[in-house]
Design a protein around this motif. Structure first.
Motif, PDB file in Angstrom:
ATOM      1  N   SER A  27       0.683  -1.427   0.280  1.00 12.15           N
ATOM      2  CA  SER A  27       0.508  -0.285   0.148  1.00 12.15           C
ATOM      3  C   SER A  27       0.709   1.587  -0.245  1.00 12.15           C
ATOM      4  O   SER A  27       0.551   1.907  -0.684  1.00 12.15           O
ATOM      5  CB  SER A  27      -0.650   0.202   1.010  1.00 12.15           C
ATOM      6  OG  SER A  27      -1.961  -1.096   0.850  1.00 12.15           O
TER       7      SER A  27
ATOM      8  N   ARG B  40       6.350 -10.317   7.189  1.00  8.64           N
ATOM      9  CA  ARG B  40       5.615 -10.105   8.193  1.00  8.64           C
ATOM     10  C   ARG B  40       6.575 -10.406   9.106  1.00  8.64           C
ATOM     11  O   ARG B  40       6.436 -12.016   8.574  1.00  8.64           O
ATOM     12  CB  ARG B  40       4.363  -9.881   8.599  1.00  8.64           C
ATOM     13  CG  ARG B  40       3.332  -8.962   7.544  1.00  8.64           C
ATOM     14  CD  ARG B  40       1.891  -9.072   7.720  1.00  8.64           C
ATOM     15  NE  ARG B  40       1.360  -7.979   6.373  1.00  8.64           N
ATOM     16  CZ  ARG B  40       0.106  -7.911   6.410  1.00  8.64           C
ATOM     17  NH1 ARG B  40      -0.314  -8.477   6.639  1.00  8.64           N
ATOM     18  NH2 ARG B  40      -0.283  -6.743   5.230  1.00  8.64           N
TER      19      ARG B  40
ATOM     20  N   GLU C 135      -0.644  -5.071  -5.702  1.00  7.41           N
ATOM     21  CA  GLU C 135      -1.557  -4.066  -5.175  1.00  7.41           C
ATOM     22  C   GLU C 135      -2.532  -3.208  -6.737  1.00  7.41           C
ATOM     23  O   GLU C 135      -1.848  -3.450  -6.965  1.00  7.41           O
ATOM     24  CB  GLU C 135      -0.379  -2.236  -4.526  1.00  7.41           C
ATOM     25  CG  GLU C 135      -1.160  -1.395  -3.678  1.00  7.41           C
ATOM     26  CD  GLU C 135      -1.826  -1.825  -2.389  1.00  7.41           C
ATOM     27  OE1 GLU C 135      -1.497  -2.809  -2.078  1.00  7.41           O
ATOM     28  OE2 GLU C 135      -2.786  -1.159  -1.533  1.00  7.41           O
TER      29      GLU C 135
ATOM     30  N   PHE D  39      -7.184   2.174   5.868  1.00  9.10           N
ATOM     31  CA  PHE D  39      -6.668   2.980   4.780  1.00  9.10           C
ATOM     32  C   PHE D  39      -8.359   3.444   3.475  1.00  9.10           C
ATOM     33  O   PHE D  39      -7.441   3.989   1.812  1.00  9.10           O
ATOM     34  CB  PHE D  39      -5.632   3.143   3.944  1.00  9.10           C
ATOM     35  CG  PHE D  39      -5.420   1.462   3.882  1.00  9.10           C
ATOM     36  CD1 PHE D  39      -4.165   1.223   5.278  1.00  9.10           C
ATOM     37  CD2 PHE D  39      -5.846   0.549   3.296  1.00  9.10           C
ATOM     38  CE1 PHE D  39      -3.686  -0.338   5.390  1.00  9.10           C
ATOM     39  CE2 PHE D  39      -5.034  -0.707   3.416  1.00  9.10           C
ATOM     40  CZ  PHE D  39      -4.205  -1.032   4.835  1.00  9.10           C
ATOM     41  N   THR D  40      -8.795   2.559   3.748  1.00 10.07           N
ATOM     42  CA  THR D  40      -9.977   2.502   2.998  1.00 10.07           C
ATOM     43  C   THR D  40     -11.650   2.788   3.947  1.00 10.07           C
ATOM     44  O   THR D  40     -11.605   2.526   4.926  1.00 10.07           O
ATOM     45  CB  THR D  40     -10.109   0.875   1.931  1.00 10.07           C
ATOM     46  OG1 THR D  40      -9.715  -0.074   3.104  1.00 10.07           O
ATOM     47  CG2 THR D  40      -9.009   1.238   0.938  1.00 10.07           C
TER      48      THR D  40
ATOM     49  N   GLY E 128      -7.721  -7.639  -0.057  1.00 12.74           N
ATOM     50  CA  GLY E 128      -8.187  -7.069   0.912  1.00 12.74           C
ATOM     51  C   GLY E 128      -8.848  -5.742  -0.293  1.00 12.74           C
ATOM     52  O   GLY E 128      -8.037  -4.965  -1.121  1.00 12.74           O
ATOM     53  N   SER E 129      -9.663  -4.901   0.301  1.00 14.25           N
ATOM     54  CA  SER E 129      -9.908  -3.463  -0.570  1.00 14.25           C
ATOM     55  C   SER E 129     -10.917  -2.302   0.098  1.00 14.25           C
ATOM     56  O   SER E 129     -11.518  -2.373   1.060  1.00 14.25           O
ATOM     57  CB  SER E 129     -10.907  -4.083  -1.653  1.00 14.25           C
ATOM     58  OG  SER E 129     -12.128  -5.019  -1.695  1.00 14.25           O
ATOM     59  N   GLY E 130     -10.946  -1.719  -1.153  1.00 15.09           N
ATOM     60  CA  GLY E 130     -11.873  -0.675  -0.524  1.00 15.09           C
ATOM     61  C   GLY E 130     -11.468   0.957  -1.618  1.00 15.09           C
ATOM     62  O   GLY E 130     -11.097   0.921  -2.336  1.00 15.09           O
TER      63      GLY E 130
ATOM     64  N   ALA F  16      -9.488   0.876  -3.928  1.00 20.28           N
ATOM     65  CA  ALA F  16      -7.855   0.053  -3.838  1.00 20.28           C
ATOM     66  C   ALA F  16      -8.232  -1.189  -3.524  1.00 20.28           C
ATOM     67  O   ALA F  16      -8.951  -1.561  -2.731  1.00 20.28           O
ATOM     68  CB  ALA F  16      -6.746   0.664  -2.913  1.00 20.28           C
ATOM     69  N   PHE F  17      -6.864  -2.222  -4.052  1.00 23.16           N
ATOM     70  CA  PHE F  17      -7.231  -3.467  -3.621  1.00 23.16           C
ATOM     71  C   PHE F  17      -5.517  -3.659  -2.956  1.00 23.16           C
ATOM     72  O   PHE F  17      -4.831  -3.461  -3.410  1.00 23.16           O
ATOM     73  CB  PHE F  17      -7.629  -4.613  -4.397  1.00 23.16           C
ATOM     74  CG  PHE F  17      -7.774  -3.989  -5.492  1.00 23.16           C
ATOM     75  CD1 PHE F  17      -6.100  -5.565  -6.176  1.00 23.16           C
ATOM     76  CD2 PHE F  17      -7.837  -3.046  -6.664  1.00 23.16           C
ATOM     77  CE1 PHE F  17      -5.275  -5.234  -7.203  1.00 23.16           C
ATOM     78  CE2 PHE F  17      -7.426  -3.606  -8.197  1.00 23.16           C
ATOM     79  CZ  PHE F  17      -6.598  -4.574  -8.320  1.00 23.16           C
ATOM     80  N   GLY F  18      -5.368  -5.164  -2.075  1.00 20.95           N
ATOM     81  CA  GLY F  18      -4.100  -5.602  -2.571  1.00 20.95           C
ATOM     82  C   GLY F  18      -4.728  -7.370  -2.134  1.00 20.95           C
ATOM     83  O   GLY F  18      -4.909  -7.912  -0.970  1.00 20.95           O
TER      84      GLY F  18
HETATM   85  N1  PHE Z   1      -2.640  -3.586   2.634  1.00 22.33           N
HETATM   86  C1  PHE Z   1      -3.846  -4.555   2.807  1.00 22.33           C
HETATM   87  C2  PHE Z   1      -3.179  -5.449   3.486  1.00 22.33           C
HETATM   88  O1  PHE Z   1      -1.577  -5.823   3.364  1.00 22.33           O
HETATM   89  C3  PHE Z   1      -4.657  -5.155   1.220  1.00 22.33           C
HETATM   90  C4  PHE Z   1      -5.707  -3.607   1.314  1.00 22.33           C
HETATM   91  C5  PHE Z   1      -5.011  -3.057   0.066  1.00 22.33           C
HETATM   92  C6  PHE Z   1      -6.902  -3.529   2.083  1.00 22.33           C
HETATM   93  C7  PHE Z   1      -5.839  -1.936  -0.498  1.00 22.33           C
HETATM   94  C8  PHE Z   1      -7.358  -2.225   1.537  1.00 22.33           C
HETATM   95  C9  PHE Z   1      -7.113  -1.567   0.171  1.00 22.33           C
HETATM   96  O2  PHE Z   1      -3.432  -6.459   4.260  1.00 22.33           O
END
Ligand code: PHE
Length: 356
Positions: free
Chosen positions: A175, A199, A214, A254-255, A285-287, A308-310
């Motif tokens: 992100s 992580r 991303e 962030f979303t 994950g997204s939003g 955005a999404f990941g």
């Molecule tokens: N960055 C989040 C994660 O690593 C995923 C994500 C990205 C969620 C962009 C929403 C928007 O879990």
């Protein structure tokens, strides 16, 4: 004369190389050679003597010259034979097989993902893997006290004693590239960012380094509906079959709103098949990008909005290619790589058909 003949014909036949042949030539028929000197004596002879000695000497000279030439040719032949013996090559032998590397499933999937999104107009953006605290957290609306910081099991780098700036981190997600791209290009934006993230976590489904892609699309009227279409389009292209998605309300700093997205699948005898059945598998994950995030990236939230999404890339690779254990991805076991890897010229592409 007979003595001379014997001496030189024998010496010539015994000569070991071209240099000694040349010596013999000079000694015998050179300007001051023995045969040449004898020929000079012809002048002092009576005509009768000369009639006998002349032709005989000429014959001797000819004989020596041809013996020299023949020996020279024989030496050259022998040299060639010797060379041919050492440089001999059996062209009927089978070639030596060379080990070929394979394309790692993660690289393969990154290529596929990039190709599909490129087809929908997304460019590829990149950012550093060692990231500042600000890009990885603050700019994404994750302030210092936020529980998400603890949840992410962040790797921190070391700061010198007395240096109390916040330490850099190994990025915990892709992100931060959202912010970097907003700063760099401004809106509108349509990018994906595939890359490594870190992580502190290790079990059958978690490794301390893994991969995400991303996605970020900003414009004047981009909505959640566009997000859903793009993701369904992506998954259907990626898995080569129509894939239903399910959006579940969720929360990311962030979303807003945020959704976790599941894809449709079936479980049969411990194997999962995507695009059929009535089970669901969480994949991303997204939003809609939070206004504070847009502001942090220097974009006016009253003018622009977007999604955005990941997505976890390793998970996608496991699902598509039936790979059971995530940890094996990063063991560098050659047998595993040969089994699950891809031939470099055998990569599924958009134009060639992604599924095999
Ligand atoms: N960055 C989040 C994660 O690593 C995923 C994500 C990205 C969620 C962009 C929403 C928007 O879990």
């Amino acid at each position: 004369m007979e003595e001379l003949r014997k001496k030189y014909i024998e010496a010539i036949s015994d000569a070991a190389d071209e240099a000694s042949l040349e010596d013999l030539r000079v000694q015998a028929v050179g300007k001051k050679g023995e045969v040449s000197l004898k020929m000079r004596e012809l002048g002092k002879m009576t005509p009768e003597e000369r009639q006998v000695a002349g032709p005989a000497l000429n014959a001797l000279k000819d004989e020596i010259n041809s013996a020299l030439a023949a020996k020279k040719a024989a030496l050259a032949d022998a040299a060639l034979d010797a060379r041919l013996k050492t440089e001999w090559l059996d062209v009927t032998l089978p070639g030596r097989g060379r080990r070929q590397g394979t394309i790692h499933p993660v690289s393969q999937v990154m290529e596929e993902v990039t190709a599909i999104f490129a087809d929908m107009g997304f460019a590829v953006a990149e950012g550093p893997q060692i990231e500042t605290d600000w890009y990885n957290f603050d700019a994404l609306n994750i302030p210092g006290h936020h529980p998400a910081r603890a949840e992410m099991d962040t790797f921190y780098t070391h700061r010198a004693e007395g240096d109390d700036r916040p330490p850099h981190v190994l990025r915990t997600h892709t992100s931060p590239v959202q912010i970097r791209t907003m700063e760099k290009t401004g809106a509108p934006i349509r990018i994906i960012c595939p890359g490594r993230v870190y992580r502190a976590d290790y079990d059958q489904t978690h490794t301390p380094m893994f991969h995400q892609v991303e996605g970020l699309a900003l414009g004047k009227d981009i909505s959640m509906a566009n997000l859903k279409w793009v993701l369904e389009e992506f998954f259907s292209a990626f898995f080569g079959t129509h894939v239903e998605t399910r959006f579940r309300a969720s929360h990311f700093p962030f979303t807003e709103p945020s959704a976790e997205v599941d894809i449709q699948c079936s479980w049969q005898d411990g194997t999962v098949k995507v695009g059929e059945g009535d089970d669901w598998l969480e994949v991303l994950g997204s939003g809609m990008v939070h206004p504070k995030v847009l502001e942090a990236g220097g974009i006016d939230p009253n003018e622009y909005q977007g999604f955005a999404f990941g997505i976890g890339i390793d998970r996608l690779a496991m699902l598509k290619y039936g790979i059971p254990d995530l940890r094996a991805f990063f063991d560098s076991d050659l047998r595993w790589l040969r089994h699950y890897g891809f031939a470099s010229l055998d990569q599924p592409t958009l134009h060639g058909g992604l599924s095999r």
